[in-house]
Motif scaffolding. Structure first.
Motif, short mmCIF file in Angstrom:
data_model
loop_
_atom_site.label_atom_id
_atom_site.label_comp_id
_atom_site.label_asym_id
_atom_site.label_seq_id
_atom_site.Cartn_x
_atom_site.Cartn_y
_atom_site.Cartn_z
N THR A 195 36.42 41.09 0.30
CA THR A 195 37.54 40.14 0.31
C THR A 195 38.25 40.12 -1.03
N LEU A 196 37.50 40.23 -2.12
CA LEU A 196 38.11 40.30 -3.44
C LEU A 196 39.02 41.52 -3.54
N LEU A 197 38.54 42.69 -3.07
CA LEU A 197 39.38 43.88 -3.09
C LEU A 197 40.63 43.69 -2.24
N ARG A 198 40.48 43.10 -1.07
CA ARG A 198 41.61 42.90 -0.17
C ARG A 198 42.65 41.96 -0.78
N ALA A 199 42.19 40.98 -1.53
CA ALA A 199 43.13 40.06 -2.18
C ALA A 199 43.91 40.78 -3.28
N ILE A 200 43.22 41.65 -4.01
CA ILE A 200 43.91 42.42 -5.05
C ILE A 200 44.90 43.39 -4.43
N ALA A 201 44.53 43.93 -3.25
CA ALA A 201 45.38 44.92 -2.57
C ALA A 201 46.48 44.27 -1.73
N ARG A 202 46.60 42.95 -1.75
CA ARG A 202 47.62 42.22 -1.00
C ARG A 202 47.40 42.30 0.52
N LEU A 203 46.16 42.45 0.93
CA LEU A 203 45.85 42.43 2.35
C LEU A 203 45.28 41.09 2.79
N HIS A 204 44.94 40.24 1.84
CA HIS A 204 44.43 38.90 2.14
C HIS A 204 45.00 37.95 1.09
#
Length: 270
Positions: A43-52
């Motif tokens: 989830t941390l990666l997805r937030a950085i990637a603008r997916l969450h």
């Protein structure tokens, strides 16, 4: 260049997956995010990637908020390789790598010499030039993963996010891919953040470890400074020794024999 995550909080409905996480990544660094299943790493990666979208906090690249950018512009800054990427099996490595140029295409900007240069450079950096015309279904797991890494490199972003890049690979291919990741960071100067389950592998190949549990940051820093029996216990509820690896001195985690014996006994009785 610097990537800064400030007090990030991310939720799924009423469930908090990432809670008040802050970290800082510099050019050329390899950062490994570790922790038990469900601790918020992906989830941390997805937030950085603008997916969450975060419920709170910011993700800054050189002081610019990534979430304030248009999607295509953000895709020129950050690239994400998910856990189980999918592509048609009949696709060749070269076709796959060309997909990395999608953020640089537009209605009035089609395939260019710059795109061809970026694809060729990505193939060379990952050692996949000779595989360019091979189909994905003809490759080993390690070769296929190098092809996916080449696609991400062709995107030419300063930040690369890798979610479990060595899952489902045997030991030899794991080492091959992790060595390649280190070389890519050193040669290209990119910031690479990756989620890993193997704490020993993370400590061997990363410049910085980010340890998480229950969505929160437990520890962050160089592996030799933060990996300890206490950290292993806090993350995984396992008693372990931490020994220096022969040659390089990187931390190696060895679970206590008594714990292993108890686990084997419980499985045998079950």
């Amino acid at each position: 260049m610097e990537l800064v995550v400030e007090h990030l909080r991310a939720c799924y409905d009423d469930v908090v997956a990432v809670d008040d996480v802050s970290l800082r990544v510099e050019t050329g660094q390899v950062v490994a995010i570790v922790g038990p299943n469900g601790c918020g790493k992906s989830t941390l990666l997805r937030a950085i990637a603008r997916l969450h979208r975060p419920a709170r906090g910011r993700v800054l690249l050189d002081g610019e908020d990534l979430w304030s950018l248009r999607p295509k512009e953000a895709a020129r800054r950050v690239a994400l390789l998910p856990q189980s990427p999918q592509a048609p099996e009949a696709m060749t490595v070269a076709d796959l790598v060309r997909f990395g140029r999608h953020p640089h295409q537009g209605l009035f900007q089609q395939w260019s010499q710059e795109d061809a240069r970026a694809v060729q450079a990505a193939l060379e950096l990952t050692g996949t030039t000779e595989l360019a015309h091979r189909r994905l279904d003809q490759l080993s797991g390690g070769q296929r993963q190098r092809g996916w890494l080449a696609m991400v490199l062709a995107q030419e972003t300063p930040v690369i996010l890798l979610d479990e890049p060595i899952s489902m690979l045997d030991l030899g291919h794991q080492v091959e891919v992790l060595c390649l990741i280190r070389e890519l960071a050193a040669k290209s100067g990119r910031m690479i953040l990756m989620v890993l389950h193997d704490l020993t592998a993370a400590a061997r190949f990363a410049d910085v470890l980010v340890a998480m549990r229950d969505g929160r940051l437990v520890a962050a820093g160089p592996p030799r400074e933060i990996v300890s029996p206490e950290l292993v216990r806090e993350l995984y509820d396992v008693e372990a020794d931490v020994l220096p690896a022969p040659g390089c001195g990187a931390p190696v985690v060895v679970a206590h024999q008594r714990r292993l014996a108890a686990l084997l006994a419980s499985r045998a009785s079950g």
